[in-house]
Structures are given as C-alpha cells and as structure tokens.
Design an enzyme around this catalytic site. Structure first.
Site, PDB file in Angstrom:
ATOM      1  N   ALA A 109      56.218  85.285 -10.552  1.00 27.51           N
ATOM      2  CA  ALA A 109      57.616  84.855 -10.515  1.00 27.51           C
ATOM      3  C   ALA A 109      58.350  85.445  -9.316  1.00 27.51           C
ATOM      4  CB  ALA A 109      58.317  85.276 -11.804  1.00 27.51           C
TER       5      ALA A 109
ATOM      6  N   GLY B   3      58.447  83.940  -6.141  1.00 26.35           N
ATOM      7  CA  GLY B   3      58.769  82.964  -5.101  1.00 26.35           C
ATOM      8  C   GLY B   3      60.261  82.797  -4.867  1.00 26.35           C
TER       9      GLY B   3
ATOM     10  N   ARG C 189      63.688  75.222  -2.266  1.00 23.03           N
ATOM     11  CA  ARG C 189      64.075  73.822  -2.509  1.00 23.03           C
ATOM     12  C   ARG C 189      65.112  73.679  -3.617  1.00 23.03           C
ATOM     13  NH1 ARG C 189      58.392  70.838  -3.006  1.00 23.03           N
ATOM     14  NH2 ARG C 189      57.660  72.954  -3.419  1.00 23.03           N
TER      15      ARG C 189
ATOM     16  N   GLY D  65      51.532  85.237  -0.752  1.00 24.99           N
ATOM     17  CA  GLY D  65      50.717  84.284  -1.474  1.00 24.99           C
ATOM     18  C   GLY D  65      50.428  84.671  -2.909  1.00 24.99           C
TER      19      GLY D  65
ATOM     20  N   ARG E 292      86.395  79.045 -32.404  1.00 21.66           N
ATOM     21  CA  ARG E 292      86.012  80.115 -31.481  1.00 21.66           C
ATOM     22  C   ARG E 292      85.265  81.226 -32.226  1.00 21.66           C
ATOM     23  NH1 ARG E 292      91.538  81.564 -28.701  1.00 21.66           N
ATOM     24  NH2 ARG E 292      90.245  83.239 -27.816  1.00 21.66           N
TER      25      ARG E 292
ATOM     26  N   TYR F 197      97.172  76.752 -34.749  1.00 23.02           N
ATOM     27  CA  TYR F 197      96.333  77.814 -34.206  1.00 23.02           C
ATOM     28  C   TYR F 197      96.268  78.943 -35.227  1.00 23.02           C
ATOM     29  CZ  TYR F 197      94.849  81.964 -31.735  1.00 23.02           C
ATOM     30  OH  TYR F 197      94.178  83.112 -31.381  1.00 23.02           O
TER      31      TYR F 197
ATOM     32  N   ASN G 207      99.315  86.317 -33.046  1.00 23.07           N
ATOM     33  CA  ASN G 207      98.460  87.490 -33.234  1.00 23.07           C
ATOM     34  C   ASN G 207      98.499  88.481 -32.081  1.00 23.07           C
ATOM     35  OD1 ASN G 207      97.230  85.511 -31.635  1.00 23.07           O
ATOM     36  ND2 ASN G 207      95.177  86.235 -32.104  1.00 23.07           N
TER      37      ASN G 207
ATOM     38  N   ALA H 156     109.390  75.197 -44.444  1.00 23.13           N
ATOM     39  CA  ALA H 156     109.154  74.578 -43.141  1.00 23.13           C
ATOM     40  C   ALA H 156     110.079  75.172 -42.092  1.00 23.13           C
ATOM     41  CB  ALA H 156     109.360  73.071 -43.236  1.00 23.13           C
TER      42      ALA H 156
END
Length: 487
Positions: A15, A17, A21, A86, A341, A374, A394, A431
């Site tokens: 690993a 290399g 590309r 190599g 979340r 929320y 919060n 309310a």
C-alpha cells in the site's frame, strides 16, 4: 509443522504507491467505497485467514495510512518503503521484518476492493492442496489489454507471467491474466526476492519476477483461477473507483434481496457492506444506509432517506429523513423531512414528523413531535404531545442545558422551553408561551403577555388599502368614525 488448510503465517499488503492517477491529496488506498477504504476491504478479506502477523507496506501519504490503520486494524504493523522501487522491493521490505517466519505468506495489493474472503480462502486452499512453493491468483477476462499474461505448459503448469510489452503475438491472445495476489512459502519467496533485479524500463524490482526465478529453480508453481474475475479488479482513478463502487453495491443489494429484503429500485439504493438489514424490510428509492446502520425486520426506509450509524426497529417507518447516530425504536414514525441528530432515541410507537429536528433527545413510548419543532438536550416521557412550532432553547451561548417534559403532557403550539426547565406529568402549557420556570404535574403553564386590541388602527394607519376597505365593509365604520377610538 505443515500449515493447516486455508491458513497463512503472515499477510503482506502492498500500500505504498502514490496513486497519481487519482489526482488526490488522499492516498489511493484510503479512498472509500461501500463503507470501507480500499485498504480496509483488502484487510477484511484477509482477516478470516487468522494470520499470525499482518504487515502493511506504506510510503506515499504514510502518516494518513498509519492513522487509518490505527482505527481499522490496530493489530497490523507497518513498514516504510522510502523509495518507490517496485512491488518486489516492497514485498522484500515486509518479509525482512518477519523474523523467524515459517509457513505460507499471502501477498496482496492494497487497491483491490472487490476481493472477497472466499476468493482468498480458495487460493490458499489450492496452494496447500497442490503443495506449491508459490501459487498466483489468476482471472479469465474478455479483454486482457495491459495486463500480465499467465503462461502455462502443456500440462497446465504455470511457467511464467509475461507483461504485455514483452509478449509475443501468441501470448497476447492469452486471456488468463495475473491478479496480483500470491501465496507462497515465506522462506522461498524471501530468497527469490533477494535475487530480483531491476533491469527493466522502470528500473524497479517486480514481484512477478519471483515466479520466473522459482520456475527456473525447478520449484512447483501453480495458478488458481478466481471464480469471479471482478474480484481481482484494481482501482487506479476516479472512474474506476465509481465502477468498483457500483459493483460492490450491486453485490450487497443482491445479497439483501436473496435474504428477503425488498429493494424497490436498486439503481438508486446504496448500502454499505457494514450495514445489517432484516427480512421483510423495505428500502424505497433514494435510500442510503451507511456505516453501522441496522434496519430490523419489517421496517420501511425511504424514499430519499440517509441513515448513518442508526438503528431502526421492527415495523418502524422512516420517510425522507436524515439520521446519524440515532435509535429509532419499533413501530416509530419518522418524517417526512425530519433530521435526527446524534443522541436521538425514539421509544416504541413514537412519532417525529415533518420539519422536526432532534438532538440528544430521549422521546418516550407513544410520544409525538408532529411538526415544525426543534428538540435538543431533552427527555420526553411517554404519551406526550409536543405542539407545533416548539423550540427547546438548550444553549445559553456558553453551555447546553436540559429540558424534561413528563409523561402524558400536552404542550401548546409555538412554545419555547428555556432550559433548564421541567414540565411535570400530565401538565399542559398554553400556546405561545415562553416557559422559563418549572410547571408542576397537572398544572397549566401560561407565560405570555395579555392581548391588547387597538380599534380602528387599519382605517387610520392604512387608509385606502384593501384591508381598510374590508374592515369598513365588515364593521360599517369609516376611518373617520374610528378616529381616537381605542379599546
């Protein structure tokens, strides 16, 4: 002592290399698909062998690769290839660290994300069964252009790997190619690597030259064909990465459908290899299940939902929602257009509805947050209803605070709960209230200013408007009549 079938003493992963590309700051082997890095897929495929040691040769971007290995394979050790000389040089560096190595070693490239554990196991079993000194994994492909050809003699014995640039016309017609995965006797491979030269166009030491050296020594060398040639595909650029991602996803979905999961539209459904989905679950179009997500039997996800490291219980339904590190209990309803979340835990039968966001929230059995709210840093008891357009306040600019709403409570629309605050069991809030003090069980919390109506305001301040005309028609009073009249 002879190695048991399907085992090796060590695994070596190449690993180091640069992966030029890919055109990326990220090392090639760390590019992700299906929930793991390419390197992670290779390590997962080799893991069932139970090797005594795993060595990863690192080079380009080695700090990133080593940090990644610390997370996904802390047992693996690394060796640094300072100069990219190599694959043979890289393998030699790895074997030099394995002092006292006795038995077979698996050598594999780190950019083969489709390689399956079953394919590696079959290669190792063939190696031990045949008594080979070295066995190479091969594949039959329709177009071998650019790949090393496997040359066999009249008895079928592998005699050479010939690179395309060195192949003659007859050899170029061979469709069996080198897959770049080897199992060999560790001592024999190490000795052969010490003799590999660099007299080639690249000036590098090639691992493939080991096979030729062993054949020249009269050693028994074999080749094992992969059952599925796609297992052997490497990944060198972004186009190939996309193609491997599609192949891997198709495999995952095929396995799910065979196990009894309904995938309505496989073309738009993406599921990581690390995900679990139960029988009779339904995945609708546009679903992404990522990371350690678990979807239980009979659950329904989508359309257009992304779940990351999220648990969905039996019979739950998640529609057009985004969730991360959340627990959605049995028979829960989520969405559409909900955002769960981290730390969200929804108990059986709860509901999180349209345009609702939750964070670090525990919602009790049967409780509902239907819309436009929320809920952060909160505990809600069972059987409670949270009114529309509610905000759990919060954060005070420095610290987060917790809100507790009891069981069987009813909170009004357009409420704000300024934490820390508690609303008791069976309590109501009116309310439009801003609740800053605790509401005792069974009480009604009202926290809003007294309404005051200013009579005739429209006629005086907005004369000539459609509103003034409507008011005049409704009351029979002109703006002149309304002058000075208030209540």
């Amino acid at each position: 002592m002879a190695q048991p079938a399907q085992t090796v003493a060590a695994v070596v992963v190449l690993a180091a290399g640069q992966g030029t590309r890919m055109r990326s700051r990220t090392p090639k082997v760390l590019h992700a698909l299906g929930g793991r890095s390419m390197l992670g897929h290779v390590l997962a495929a080799a893991q069932p062998l139970g090797a005594g040691a795993t060595v990863v040769v690192v080079g380009s971007g080695r700090d990133q690769v080593e940090a990644h290995l610390a997370d996904v394979a802390p047992h693996a050790r690394t060796v640094v290839q300072e100069q990219q000389n190599g694959s043979g040089h890289a393998a030699a560096l790895a074997l030099d660290t394995l002092t006292g190595l006795s038995g077979a070693v698996l050598i594999v490239n780190g950019d083969a994300p489709l390689l399956r554990a079953s394919t590696i196991a079959a290669l190792v079993e063939a190696h031990h069964g045949a008594g080979d000194v070295l066995t190479v994994l091969t594949a039959d492909v329709p177009d071998p252009t650019g790949l090393g050809r496997i040359v066999r003699d009249g008895t079928g014995q592998v005699t050479a790997i010939v690179e395309e640039r060195d192949a003659g016309p007859e050899q170029r017609r061979i469709t069996e190619v080198n897959a770049g995965v080897y199992v060999g006797d560790g001592a024999a491979v190490r000795a052969a690597l010490a003799r590999v030269g660099a007299a080639n166009d690249q000036g590098e030491q090639y691992l493939t030259d080991v096979l030729g050296l062993l054949v020249g020594d009269g050693a028994q060398v074999g080749g094992h064909r992969a059952e599925d040639a796609e297992d052997t595909l490497g990944c060198n650029d972004r186009r190939e990465l996309a193609a491997r991602r599609r192949t891997l996803n198709d495999r995952v979905l095929d396995e799910l459908m065979r196990s009894g999961v309904t995938v309505v539209d496989p073309a738009t459904t993406w599921v990581d290899v690390t995900v679990e989905v139960g029988q009779d679950a339904v995945l609708h179009p546009g679903v992404q299940l990522l990371g350690a997500t678990v979807v239980a039997a009979g659950a329904e996800v989508g359309p257009d939902s992304t779940l990351t490291d999220t648990e969905v219980g039996e019979g739950a339904r998640v529609v057009r929602a985004h969730a991360e590190l959340a627990v959605v209990g049995p028979e829960v309803s989520v969405g559409p257009f909900a955002y769960l979340r981290p730390g969200t835990r929804l108990a059986r039968g709860a509901k999180v509805g349209t345009f609702v966001e939750t964070k670090n929230a525990q919602v009790g059995e049967g409780s509902k947050i239907p819309h436009l709210s929320y809920v952060g840093d909160a505990t809600i008891g069972e059987g409670t209803n949270i009114g529309a357009a509610t905000v759990f306040v919060n954060y005070d600019g420095v610290a987060k605070h917790h809100t507790t709403i009891g069981s069987h409570a009813r909170t009004g629309a357009d409420n704000m709960f300024v934490a820390p605050v508690t609303v008791g069991d069976g309590a109501y809030t009116a309310a439009g209230s801003v609740i800053t003090s605790d509401v005792p069980p069974g009480a009604m919390g009202v926290a809003r200013a007294t309404q005051r109506n200013v009579a005739g305001w429209v006629g005086r301040r907005r004369p000539g408007t459609a509103a003034a005309a409507a008011a005049e028609a409704a009351t029979g009073r002109t703006s002149d009549d309304a002058q000075g009249t208030q209540s």
